[in-house]
Design an enzyme around this catalytic site. Structure first.
Site, PDB file in Angstrom:
ATOM      1  N   SER A 178      -8.744 -23.721  10.129  1.00  0.00           N
ATOM      2  CA  SER A 178      -9.784 -23.496  11.131  1.00  0.00           C
ATOM      3  C   SER A 178     -10.278 -22.070  10.985  1.00  0.00           C
ATOM      4  O   SER A 178      -9.695 -21.283  10.229  1.00  0.00           O
ATOM      5  CB  SER A 178      -9.238 -23.725  12.541  1.00  0.00           C
ATOM      6  OG  SER A 178     -10.251 -23.568  13.515  1.00  0.00           O
TER       7      SER A 178
ATOM      8  N   ARG B  98     -12.023 -28.415   5.043  1.00  0.00           N
ATOM      9  CA  ARG B  98     -11.677 -29.521   5.938  1.00  0.00           C
ATOM     10  C   ARG B  98     -12.940 -30.053   6.607  1.00  0.00           C
ATOM     11  O   ARG B  98     -13.817 -29.281   6.996  1.00  0.00           O
ATOM     12  CB  ARG B  98     -10.699 -29.026   7.013  1.00  0.00           C
ATOM     13  CG  ARG B  98     -10.138 -30.116   7.933  1.00  0.00           C
ATOM     14  CD  ARG B  98      -9.187 -31.033   7.188  1.00  0.00           C
ATOM     15  NE  ARG B  98      -8.448 -31.920   8.070  1.00  0.00           N
ATOM     16  CZ  ARG B  98      -8.847 -33.143   8.412  1.00  0.00           C
ATOM     17  NH1 ARG B  98     -10.015 -33.613   7.973  1.00  0.00           N
ATOM     18  NH2 ARG B  98      -8.098 -33.900   9.191  1.00  0.00           N
TER      19      ARG B  98
ATOM     20  N   THR C 278     -10.129 -25.936  19.484  1.00  0.00           N
ATOM     21  CA  THR C 278      -8.688 -25.872  19.694  1.00  0.00           C
ATOM     22  C   THR C 278      -8.347 -26.049  21.172  1.00  0.00           C
ATOM     23  O   THR C 278      -7.431 -26.799  21.529  1.00  0.00           O
ATOM     24  CB  THR C 278      -8.119 -24.541  19.180  1.00  0.00           C
ATOM     25  OG1 THR C 278      -8.415 -24.415  17.782  1.00  0.00           O
ATOM     26  CG2 THR C 278      -6.612 -24.483  19.367  1.00  0.00           C
TER      27      THR C 278
ATOM     28  N   CYS D 160     -17.280 -32.790  -3.210  1.00  0.00           N
ATOM     29  CA  CYS D 160     -15.844 -32.523  -3.092  1.00  0.00           C
ATOM     30  C   CYS D 160     -15.558 -31.043  -3.297  1.00  0.00           C
ATOM     31  O   CYS D 160     -15.949 -30.462  -4.318  1.00  0.00           O
ATOM     32  CB  CYS D 160     -15.064 -33.351  -4.113  1.00  0.00           C
ATOM     33  SG  CYS D 160     -13.291 -32.994  -4.113  1.00  0.00           S
TER      34      CYS D 160
ATOM     35  N   CYS E 183      -6.422 -33.090  -4.602  1.00  0.00           N
ATOM     36  CA  CYS E 183      -6.905 -33.381  -3.254  1.00  0.00           C
ATOM     37  C   CYS E 183      -6.303 -32.436  -2.220  1.00  0.00           C
ATOM     38  O   CYS E 183      -5.090 -32.205  -2.191  1.00  0.00           O
ATOM     39  CB  CYS E 183      -6.575 -34.828  -2.895  1.00  0.00           C
ATOM     40  SG  CYS E 183      -7.162 -35.326  -1.265  1.00  0.00           S
TER      41      CYS E 183
ATOM     42  N   CYS F 264      -9.357 -33.098   2.732  1.00  0.00           N
ATOM     43  CA  CYS F 264     -10.474 -32.702   3.601  1.00  0.00           C
ATOM     44  C   CYS F 264     -11.192 -33.908   4.187  1.00  0.00           C
ATOM     45  O   CYS F 264     -11.907 -33.781   5.178  1.00  0.00           O
ATOM     46  CB  CYS F 264     -11.452 -31.813   2.845  1.00  0.00           C
ATOM     47  SG  CYS F 264     -12.454 -32.667   1.605  1.00  0.00           S
TER      48      CYS F 264
ATOM     49  N   CYS G 258     -14.850 -37.208   1.037  1.00  0.00           N
ATOM     50  CA  CYS G 258     -15.223 -38.371   0.231  1.00  0.00           C
ATOM     51  C   CYS G 258     -15.323 -39.632   1.075  1.00  0.00           C
ATOM     52  O   CYS G 258     -16.223 -40.453   0.887  1.00  0.00           O
ATOM     53  CB  CYS G 258     -14.221 -38.565  -0.907  1.00  0.00           C
ATOM     54  SG  CYS G 258     -12.496 -38.713  -0.380  1.00  0.00           S
TER      55      CYS G 258
END
Length: 628
Positions: A124, A373, A409, A568, A597, A600, A603
Site C-alpha cells: 500500500s 497490486r 486501511t 502485467c 507472479c 497482483c 491478469c
C-alpha cells in the site's frame, strides 16, 4: 509475549509436513518455530507420527493419483478468517477481545494467510487515517506502550501538483486529501505488528496456509474452507512429498482476501451478492521504496500528482511520501479501464521518475523495494451484499477503498471490527444452525464507512466524460467543495475494465514508444521483480489458469498485439517469436512465466476475454515484500 495456545495434532502435522519442510519455497512460519504450541497428544507421540509421515511420503504409493481425492483431515473452530491483512487481523483481534472479556476461553478464532510470513503480500502507499486502529488498540502509538508500533511517521505537510512533461503546477487539494493527523507507514510492517497483537490475545495465526476451496454445508451455507494440496507436480500428479490439503470448519467464515479475492469471487457468484450493486472497477498500483540522500528528505511530507505521464483518457495519479529515516515511498496508480492496448502501467511508472518533480528527490538514492497490486476503485455503488449464509465479506475484498481520499486501511479495519461484533453476538446467542450476519449489514450502513463512501460516490465515475481527465477534475472539485454527495443521482461505471480495452485496429489507438530504462532511476522489469523476493516452486500446476494457451493466442494476439505482456507488472506473460508454422501462423507462441507472479491479480481483471483465472499457488509462495 504471545499467549500459549493448543494446536490440534492435525495442524501440528501440517506445519511439519514433508512438503512444507522440504520445498525451498516453503518453510515453517518463524513464530511457530519460536513458540511451538503443545499438541493435543504428547510430544513423543507427535514426533513418532511425524517420522512415520515422512517415511510414508517417500513411498511409491504417493504417485497414486487417487490420493488427490482422499479424505482430508479437518479442524473445527468457531470463526475462520481467510486473509491476514488489516481487515482480517482487526476482525480476529476484536473477536478475541470480546471472548476474553466474557471469559470465553474456548472460543477459537483461526486466521489463514497464504503468504509465508505475515505481511509478505501486503502493499500500500500508505498514509493511514488512525480512526479504526485508535478504536481497536488505543495505545498502538503510545510512548508508554512497550509494544507500540514504531513505524508511524506523522504527516507534516501536503502537496498537490498537476504534472506536464517538464513542469509541476501547484493545484488545490480537495478536503478529502487533508492528511493532518494521519500517519505515513509501511502497511507491510503494520500487518506484522498486528499479527503479533492478535497472537497475544489468543488468535491462532497461520501464515503459509493458502485457502483454495470454499466448503458448503448440507443447507448450502458456507461451513469453512480447505487449503490446497502440497506436493503436486506440474503434470497434476502427486509427488513424493504429496500431502492432502486440510479442511477448517467453522460456523462463521470471514473472507478478507483483499482486492479481487479468488474465493470471494466464488462466494459472490454463488449467492448473487452483486444483484443490487454495480460491477467492481479496478486500478493497478505500482510502488517502489527508495533510500535517499538526507538533504533531499523532508520527513512527513506527502505529495500527490495528476496528469503526466498518463494520457487524458486514462484515470490515475502518483504519490510520494517521505517516511521513517531517509525513506521515500513513491508510486503510480493506473485505472484498469484504460483503453489503449499499447499502454504499459509498469513503463509509465518507470518513465515518471525522470520528471524533475521526482528525479530531484531520488538523485543519488537507491531503490530498495518494488511491488504492485490491484485495488478496488468502484466505490459506494460497487459494494456487494456483504453477508451470506455462514459468513461475510470484509475489507478490500468487498471494496471499501475511498478513492478520492486514496485510503482504505481505516475502512477495511472498521468493517472487520463491525463483522466481528455481529459474528460474536450471533455465535454466542445461537449455538446451532447456519449463522446470518444481518447485524453486520445494518451496522455497516450506520457506520462512518458508509457515510464517507456515499459522499464521494460520484467522483471516480465522473472521469468517464468527453473531456476525460480535465472534466473529471472539474466535476470532482464541484462535488468536494459544494455538492458533497448531496445529490439525487449516482453515476454508473460504464463498462467492465476488461471490456474497455480497444483493439489495435481502432482509429484512436496509437503505439507508445517507451524510453529504455537507464538502470539509475528506471529499471527493466526483471530487475524490479528481483526486488519483490517472489518465489514459486516450478514443479507444480500453473496457478494462472488458461484453458487453452494456443486458442488464447489465436484469439487475442491479432486483436491486441500482446496486451498481456504490457498490463502485467512482473513479466509473467510473453508472446515468444517463432516460425509461423509452429504457432498457427501468428509467428508467436503464448507463454506464462508463473514463477514471476507477484499476485497482483491484474491478469484476472484486464484479460479481454476473461479467460485467465488467478488461483492460489502452494501456500507460502509469491512475493516477500519489504517495507511496502
Amino acid at each position: 509475549m504471545a499467549t500459549a495456545r493448543r494446536v490440534p495434532l492435525v495442524l501440528f502435522r501440517r506445519i511439519n509436513s514433508p512438503a512444507l519442510l522440504s520445498s525451498g519455497s516453503r518453510r515453517s512460519p518463524p513464530h511457530l518455530l519460536r513458540q511451538r504450541p503443545t499438541p493435543i497428544t504428547p510430544m513423543a507421540t507427535a514426533i513418532k507420527t511425524l517420522q512415520s509421515l515422512r517415511h510414508f511420503s517417500s513411498t511409491p504409493q504417493f504417485q497414486n493419483e487417487s490420493l488427490l481425492h482422499a479424505e482430508r483431515e479437518s479442524d473445527q473452530v468457531d470463526v475462520v478468517i481467510v486473509g491476514g491483512g488489516p481487515a482480517g487481523l482487526s476482525a480476529a483481534i476484536r473477536l478475541k477481545q470480546l471472548a476474553n472479556a466474557s471469559n470465553n476461553a474456548d472460543f477459537r478464532v483461526l486466521l489463514l494467510e497464504k503468504a509465508g510470513d505475515m505481511g509478505a503480500h501486503i502493499l500500500s502507499g500508505a498514509v493511514m487515517e488512525p480512526s479504526a486502529i485508535n478504536e481497536l488498540l488505543p495505545d498502538w502509538n503510545s510512548p508508554d506502550n512497550p509494544s507500540r508500533f514504531e513505524g508511524a511517521t506523522p504527516v507534516t505537510s501536503d502537496r498537490m501538483r498537476f504534472l506536464t512533461k517538464n513542469r509541476a503546477i501547484p493545484m488545490p487539494a480537495p478536503p478529502q486529501m487533508n492528511n493532518h493527523g494521519n500517519f505515513i507507514l509501511s502497511l507491510n510492517e503494520m500487518v506484522k505488528w498486528l499479527a503479533e497483537r492478535a497472537e497475544e490475545v489468543g488468535v491462532e495465526v497461520y501464515p503459509g496456509f493458502a485457502a483454495s476451496e470454499v466448503l458448503y454445508g448440507p443447507d448450502g451455507g458456507v461451513m469453512g474452507v480447505a487449503t490446497n494440496d502440497l506436493g503436486v507436480g506440474r503434470d497434476g500428479k502427486p509427488k513424493a512429498s504429496f500431502e492432502r490439503g486440510m479442511e477448517f470448519h467453522a460456523r462463521c467464515t470471514l473472507f478478507a482476501e483483499g482486492c479481487h479475492g479468488s474465493l470471494t469471487k466464488q462466494v459472490i457468484k454463488k449467492f448473487d451478492l452483486r444483484r443490487d450493486s454495480q460491477m467492481q472497477t479496478y486500478g493497478l498500483g505500482l510502488k517502489e521504496v527508495w533510500e535517499i540522500k538526507p538533504e533531499n528528505f523532508v520527513k512527513g511530507q506527502v505529495s500527490h500528482t495528476l496528469g503526466w505521464p498518463l494520457p487524458n483518457n486514462t484515470y490515475g495519479g502518483s504519490w510520494m511520501y517521505h517516511f521513517s529515516e531517509n525513506k521515500v515511498s513513491l508510486g503510480l496508480v493506473v485505472g484498469l479501464d484504460y483503453p489503449n492496448p499499447y499502454l504499459s502501467p509498469y513503463s509509465e511508472f518507470q518513465r515518471m521518475k525522470h520528471h524533475p518533480f521526482f528525479s530531484s528527490v531520488l538523485a543519488d538514492g537507491k531503490c530498495i523495494s518494488y511491488g504492485a497490486r490491484a485495488l478496488n476503485e468502484g466505490g459506494f455503488q460497487s459494494i456487494p451484499k456483504v453477508s451470506f449464509p455462514g459468513g461475510a465479506l470484509i475489507g478490500d475484498t468487498a471494496g471499501f477503498l475511498n478513492v478520492p481520499k486514496i485510503k482504505g486501511t481505516h475502512t477495511s479495519m472498521k468493517s472487520g471490527m463491525l463483522a466481528a461484533d455481529a459474528a460474536y453476538t450471533a455465535l454466542t446467542e445461537n449455538t446451532s444452525g447456519t449463522v446470518m450476519l444481518y447485524a453486520y449489514e445494518d451496522a455497516l450502513r450506520a457506520s462512518t464507512v458508509w457515510k464517507e463512501l456515499k459522499q464521494v460516490r460520484n467522483m471516480r465515475p465522473s472521469f468517464h466524460n468527453p473531456l476525460g481527465l480535465i472534466g473529471g477534475i472539474l466535476y470532482s472539485g464541484l462535488e468536494a467543495y459544494v455538492l458533497k454527495g448531496r445529490v439525487p443521482w449516482t453515476l454508473k461505471h460504464p463498462t467492465p475494465d476488461h471490456a474497455a480495452t480497444l483493439p489495435t485496429s481502432h482509429p484512436s489507438v496509437r503505439k507508445i514508444s517507451y524510453p529504455k530504462p537507464d538502470g539509475v532511476l528506471s529499471f527493466d522489469i526483471l530487475t524490479s521483480v528481483s526486488r519483490t523476493g517472489t518465489n514459486h516452486e516450478e514443479d507444480q500446476p500453473v496457478h494462472l489458469r488458461v484453458k487453452d494457451w494456443r486458442a488464447h493466442a489465436r484469439k487475442e494476439f491479432p486483436r491486441f498485439d500482446g496486451l498481456e505482456n504490457r498490463f502485467c507488472p512482473a513479466g509473467v506473460y510473453e508472446y515468444v517469436e517463432e516460425e509461423g508454422g509452429k504457432s498457427d501462423g501468428l509467428g508467436v507462441r503464448f507463454q506464462i512465466n508463473a514463477q514471476n507472479c507477484i499476485h497482483c491479480k491484474t491478469c484476472d481483471i484486464k484479460a479481454p476475454s476473461q479467460d485467465i483465472e488467478w488461483s492460489t499457488p502452494q501456500g507460502g509462495e509469491g512475493p516477500k515484500y519489504y517495507l511496502t
